[in-house]
Design an enzyme around this catalytic site. Structure first.
Site, PDB file in Angstrom:
ATOM      1  N   GLY A  46       0.903  -1.144   0.157  1.00 45.18           N
ATOM      2  CA  GLY A  46       0.355  -0.103   0.052  1.00 45.18           C
ATOM      3  C   GLY A  46       0.904   1.556  -0.044  1.00 45.18           C
ATOM      4  O   GLY A  46       0.157   2.687  -0.182  1.00 45.18           O
ATOM      5  N   GLU A 101       4.707   4.330   6.327  1.00 44.44           N
ATOM      6  CA  GLU A 101       2.963   3.983   5.715  1.00 44.44           C
ATOM      7  C   GLU A 101       1.966   3.989   5.343  1.00 44.44           C
ATOM      8  O   GLU A 101       2.175   5.320   5.422  1.00 44.44           O
ATOM      9  CB  GLU A 101       2.467   3.605   7.356  1.00 44.44           C
ATOM     10  CG  GLU A 101       2.987   1.752   7.954  1.00 44.44           C
ATOM     11  CD  GLU A 101       2.362   0.722   7.414  1.00 44.44           C
ATOM     12  OE1 GLU A 101       1.361   1.081   6.071  1.00 44.44           O
ATOM     13  OE2 GLU A 101       1.808  -0.115   8.043  1.00 44.44           O
ATOM     14  N   ASP A 105      -4.583   1.545  10.899  1.00 44.07           N
ATOM     15  CA  ASP A 105      -5.710   0.885  11.596  1.00 44.07           C
ATOM     16  C   ASP A 105      -5.716   0.311  12.690  1.00 44.07           C
ATOM     17  O   ASP A 105      -5.556   1.231  13.648  1.00 44.07           O
ATOM     18  CB  ASP A 105      -6.275   0.063  10.149  1.00 44.07           C
ATOM     19  CG  ASP A 105      -7.961  -0.415  10.217  1.00 44.07           C
ATOM     20  OD1 ASP A 105      -8.378  -0.368  11.352  1.00 44.07           O
ATOM     21  OD2 ASP A 105      -7.911  -0.583   9.039  1.00 44.07           O
ATOM     22  N   LYS A 133      -6.628   5.856  10.951  1.00 50.48           N
ATOM     23  CA  LYS A 133      -7.585   5.963  11.484  1.00 50.48           C
ATOM     24  C   LYS A 133      -8.448   6.099  12.755  1.00 50.48           C
ATOM     25  O   LYS A 133      -7.165   5.729  13.801  1.00 50.48           O
ATOM     26  CB  LYS A 133      -8.987   4.415  10.891  1.00 50.48           C
ATOM     27  CG  LYS A 133      -9.082   3.757   9.915  1.00 50.48           C
ATOM     28  CD  LYS A 133      -9.574   2.676   9.775  1.00 50.48           C
ATOM     29  CE  LYS A 133      -9.581   2.562   8.118  1.00 50.48           C
ATOM     30  NZ  LYS A 133     -10.381   1.106   8.077  1.00 50.48           N
ATOM     31  N   VAL A 155     -11.492   1.810   3.342  1.00 52.27           N
ATOM     32  CA  VAL A 155     -11.165   3.341   2.360  1.00 52.27           C
ATOM     33  C   VAL A 155      -9.782   2.659   1.159  1.00 52.27           C
ATOM     34  O   VAL A 155      -9.306   1.686   1.418  1.00 52.27           O
ATOM     35  CB  VAL A 155     -10.286   4.442   2.681  1.00 52.27           C
ATOM     36  CG1 VAL A 155     -10.829   5.978   3.657  1.00 52.27           C
ATOM     37  CG2 VAL A 155      -9.224   4.162   3.797  1.00 52.27           C
ATOM     38  N   ARG A 167      -5.689   0.024  -5.942  1.00 47.33           N
ATOM     39  CA  ARG A 167      -4.400   0.796  -5.814  1.00 47.33           C
ATOM     40  C   ARG A 167      -3.854   2.078  -7.009  1.00 47.33           C
ATOM     41  O   ARG A 167      -2.868   2.723  -6.013  1.00 47.33           O
ATOM     42  CB  ARG A 167      -3.214   0.200  -5.807  1.00 47.33           C
ATOM     43  CG  ARG A 167      -3.261  -1.165  -4.786  1.00 47.33           C
ATOM     44  CD  ARG A 167      -1.760  -1.628  -4.370  1.00 47.33           C
ATOM     45  NE  ARG A 167      -2.355  -3.327  -3.641  1.00 47.33           N
ATOM     46  CZ  ARG A 167      -1.820  -3.190  -2.981  1.00 47.33           C
ATOM     47  NH1 ARG A 167      -2.318  -2.397  -2.122  1.00 47.33           N
ATOM     48  NH2 ARG A 167      -2.451  -4.612  -2.032  1.00 47.33           N
TER      49      ARG A 167
HETATM   50  C1  PRP Z   1      -2.804  -2.122   5.592  1.00 45.55           C
HETATM   51  C2  PRP Z   1      -1.698  -1.014   5.436  1.00 45.55           C
HETATM   52  C3  PRP Z   1      -0.844  -1.557   6.519  1.00 45.55           C
HETATM   53  C4  PRP Z   1      -1.994  -2.018   7.335  1.00 45.55           C
HETATM   54  C5  PRP Z   1      -2.541  -0.862   8.697  1.00 45.55           C
HETATM   55  O1  PRP Z   1      -1.281  -3.288   4.432  1.00 45.55           O
HETATM   56  O2  PRP Z   1      -0.439  -0.923   4.994  1.00 45.55           O
HETATM   57  O3  PRP Z   1       0.983  -2.268   6.351  1.00 45.55           O
HETATM   58  O4  PRP Z   1      -2.856  -2.754   6.788  1.00 45.55           O
HETATM   59  O5  PRP Z   1      -3.381  -2.056   9.167  1.00 45.55           O
HETATM   60  P1  PRP Z   1      -3.389  -2.214  11.126  1.00 45.55           P
HETATM   61  O6  PRP Z   1      -3.037  -1.285  11.298  1.00 45.55           O
HETATM   62  O7  PRP Z   1      -4.901  -2.764  10.802  1.00 45.55           O
HETATM   63  O8  PRP Z   1      -2.694  -3.554  10.846  1.00 45.55           O
HETATM   64  P2  PRP Z   1      -2.084  -5.218   4.154  1.00 45.55           P
HETATM   65  O9  PRP Z   1      -2.168  -5.650   5.125  1.00 45.55           O
HETATM   66  O10 PRP Z   1      -3.949  -4.382   3.392  1.00 45.55           O
HETATM   67  O11 PRP Z   1      -1.072  -4.725   2.427  1.00 45.55           O
HETATM   68  P3  PRP Z   1      -0.723  -4.258   1.241  1.00 45.55           P
HETATM   69  O12 PRP Z   1      -0.584  -2.883   1.909  1.00 45.55           O
HETATM   70  O13 PRP Z   1       0.068  -5.150   0.159  1.00 45.55           O
HETATM   71  O14 PRP Z   1      -2.193  -3.950   1.157  1.00 45.55           O
END
Ligand code: PRP
Length: 184
Positions: A46, A101, A105, A133, A155, A167
Site C-alpha cells: 500500500g 506507512e 488502522d 483511522k 478506504v 491501488r
Molecule cells: C495495510 C496497511 C498497513 C496495515 C494497517 O496493509 O498498508 O500495513 O494494513 O493495518 P493495521 O494498523 O490494522 O495493522 P495490508 O495488510 O492491507 O497490505 P497491503 O499494503 O499489501 O494492501
C-alpha cells in the site's frame, strides 16, 4: 469517471489535498534528518504510492528499502495476524530509519514492525503515515507525523486496495458497500 473509479461511493481526500500533505510530511522529514541520509522503509504494498511521492518531495538525500508484511486477507477488517513476507535488504544498525506507512488502522502491523526493527539497533526510528483511522480500540503505537486522521470507513486509492483493486486510483475514496458485496 473511469473504469477504475467504479464502486467508489465518494471521494474522501482529493489529489490536491494529498499533494499538500505529502509536501508537509517531506518538509518534516527533511528537518528531522538534516545532515544524515535516512533509510526510508516502505511497507508494501500500500505504501508504494506515498513512498514514491514522499521521497521526491524531500530535499535531503535518502536511501530506500521495502518490507512486505501481511495483516489483512481480502477481507475489510484487520485479522491481527502479522507475517513478514519480505524483510529489509539493508542493515539498519546505527542508521536513522523512517517507516513509511500508507495507513494505520488497528496499529497491529506497525507495532509488530517497530519491535522487529528496534531489535536491529537503528540509531533512531521515525514513523510517518499518510492516513490514521480514528479507532478507540487501536493500539497506542509510535506515529510521528500523520497526513490525515480519517473516520473508520473502508478506504481505497493512492496505493490502498480492496481485493487487489483501486491501488492506481489517485485520490482516497470510500468504497460503496455494494461494491464489497459484489466481489465477496
Ligand atoms: C495495510 C496497511 C498497513 C496495515 C494497517 O496493509 O498498508 O500495513 O494494513 O493495518 P493495521 O494498523 O490494522 O495493522 P495490508 O495488510 O492491507 O497490505 P497491503 O499494503 O499489501 O494492501
Amino acid at each position: 469517471m473511469t473504469r477504475k473509479d467504479e464502486g467508489i461511493g465518494r471521494i474522501l481526500i482529493e489529489e490536491a489535498e494529498i499533494r499538500e500533505a505529502v509536501r508537509e510530511i517531506a518538509a518534516f522529514l527533511d528537518a528531522e534528518t538534516t545532515g544524515r541520509t535516512p533509510l526510508l522503509v516502505g511497507v508494501l504494498t500500500g505504501a508504494v504510492t506515498f513512498m514514491s511521492d514522499l521521497m521526491r518531495a524531500m530535499e535531503n538525500h535518502v536511501e530506500i528499502d521495502f518490507m512486505a508484511v501481511s495483516s489483512y486477507g481480502d477481507d475489510t477488517t484487520s485479522s491481527g495476524v502479522v507475517r513478514i513476507l519480505k524483510d529489509l535488504n539493508k542493515d539498519i544498525a546505527g542508521r536513522h530509519v523512517v517507516v513509511v506507512e500508507d495507513i494505520v488502522d488497528s496499529g497491529l502491523t506497525l507495532q509488530y514492525l517497530l519491535d522487529h526493527l528496534a531489535r536491529r539497533e537503528p540509531a533512531r526510528i521515525t514513523v510517518v503515515a499518510l492516513l490514521r483511522k480514528n479507532k478507540p480500540d487501536a493500539v497506542d503505537v509510535q506515529v510521528d507525523r500523520t497526513g490525515f486522521d480519517i473516520p473508520d470507513e473502508f478506504v481505497v486509492g493512492y496505493g490502498l486496495d480492496y481485493a487487489g483493486r483501486y491501488r492506481n486510483v489517485p485520490y482516497i475514496g470510500v468504497l460503496d458497500p455494494s461494491a464489497i458485496r459484489e466481489w465477496v
